[in-house]
Design a protein around this motif. Structure first.
Motif, mmCIF file in Angstrom:
data_model
loop_
_atom_site.group_PDB
_atom_site.id
_atom_site.type_symbol
_atom_site.label_atom_id
_atom_site.label_comp_id
_atom_site.label_asym_id
_atom_site.label_seq_id
_atom_site.Cartn_x
_atom_site.Cartn_y
_atom_site.Cartn_z
ATOM 1 N N ARG A 149 6.939 -22.989 -34.973
ATOM 2 C CA ARG A 149 5.799 -23.574 -35.686
ATOM 3 C C ARG A 149 5.871 -23.268 -37.178
ATOM 4 O O ARG A 149 5.536 -24.104 -38.016
ATOM 5 N N GLU B 229 -1.459 -19.686 -34.758
ATOM 6 C CA GLU B 229 -2.500 -20.448 -34.071
ATOM 7 C C GLU B 229 -1.855 -21.551 -33.237
ATOM 8 O O GLU B 229 -1.147 -22.399 -33.765
ATOM 9 N N VAL B 230 -2.107 -21.518 -31.939
ATOM 10 C CA VAL B 230 -1.538 -22.512 -31.030
ATOM 11 C C VAL B 230 -2.371 -23.787 -31.132
ATOM 12 O O VAL B 230 -3.584 -23.749 -30.945
ATOM 13 N N PRO B 231 -1.728 -24.922 -31.452
ATOM 14 C CA PRO B 231 -2.496 -26.155 -31.576
ATOM 15 C C PRO B 231 -3.035 -26.623 -30.225
ATOM 16 O O PRO B 231 -2.385 -26.448 -29.198
ATOM 17 N N LYS B 232 -4.233 -27.186 -30.256
ATOM 18 C CA LYS B 232 -4.861 -27.679 -29.033
ATOM 19 C C LYS B 232 -4.135 -28.950 -28.595
ATOM 20 O O LYS B 232 -3.904 -29.841 -29.416
ATOM 21 N N ARG C 108 -3.322 -32.611 -27.332
ATOM 22 C CA ARG C 108 -4.066 -33.853 -27.475
ATOM 23 C C ARG C 108 -4.260 -34.481 -26.101
ATOM 24 O O ARG C 108 -3.343 -34.546 -25.298
ATOM 25 N N ILE D 264 5.746 -25.823 -40.367
ATOM 26 C CA ILE D 264 4.755 -25.676 -41.437
ATOM 27 C C ILE D 264 5.443 -25.576 -42.800
ATOM 28 O O ILE D 264 4.948 -26.102 -43.794
ATOM 29 N N GLN E 146 -0.920 -18.943 -40.038
ATOM 30 C CA GLN E 146 -1.201 -20.324 -39.650
ATOM 31 C C GLN E 146 -0.326 -20.718 -38.458
ATOM 32 O O GLN E 146 -0.766 -21.442 -37.571
#
Length: 140
Positions: free
Chosen positions: A56, A101-104, A106, A60, A98
């Motif tokens: 990740r 943080e694990v993205p939610k 979709r 970024i 940043q």
């Protein structure tokens, strides 16, 4: 050790700093003293970062990432070397935070009936407007 989160701490030996001449504020001093900092961090081979966080982080980093997986951050906002070092390190730490943080994930959704009707209405209104722009018939 540089504390990033409760579970992640960076080893200072993984960060490489080089000092270059900056182009920012500093007057004549800017031509003589290397106050800008170029910080390099190898995200791909870092032992401090878990693999998902490293992946990740590389996403970024964007254009700051080299082909070898090294993140290059250049800091030249301040007039002193020390403040530029702190700025570059702070920016790296913020990027890593940043990345933790694990993205939610979709969820696929379908448009509602009302939204479909609104879309079709606006299309027909636009169509009517364009039809009205045509050449006016002549009555001769």
């Amino acid at each position: 050790m540089i504390l990033v989160t409760d579970t992640i701490a960076l080893d200072e030996s993984e960060i490489e700093e080089t000092f270059i001449r900056g182009s920012g504020p500093g007057g004549q001093n800017v031509n003589k003293v290397a106050t800008a900092v170029q910080l390099r961090f190898d995200a791909r081979r870092s032992r401090s970062l878990p693999d998902p966080v490293a992946i990740r982080l590389m996403k970024i980093a964007g254009s700051r990432l080299t082909n070898d997986g090294i993140i290059v951050i250049t800091a030249q906002r301040f007039r002193t070397q020390e403040r530029n070092r702190e700025d570059a390190l702070q920016r790296l730490v913020e990027m890593i935070r940043q990345a933790t943080e694990v993205p939610k994930p979709r969820r696929k959704t379908k448009p509602t009936l009302a939204s479909k009707q609104r879309r079709l209405e606006s299309k027909s209104k636009r169509s009517d407007i364009k039809k009205g722009r045509g050449a006016k018939p002549s009555f001769e």
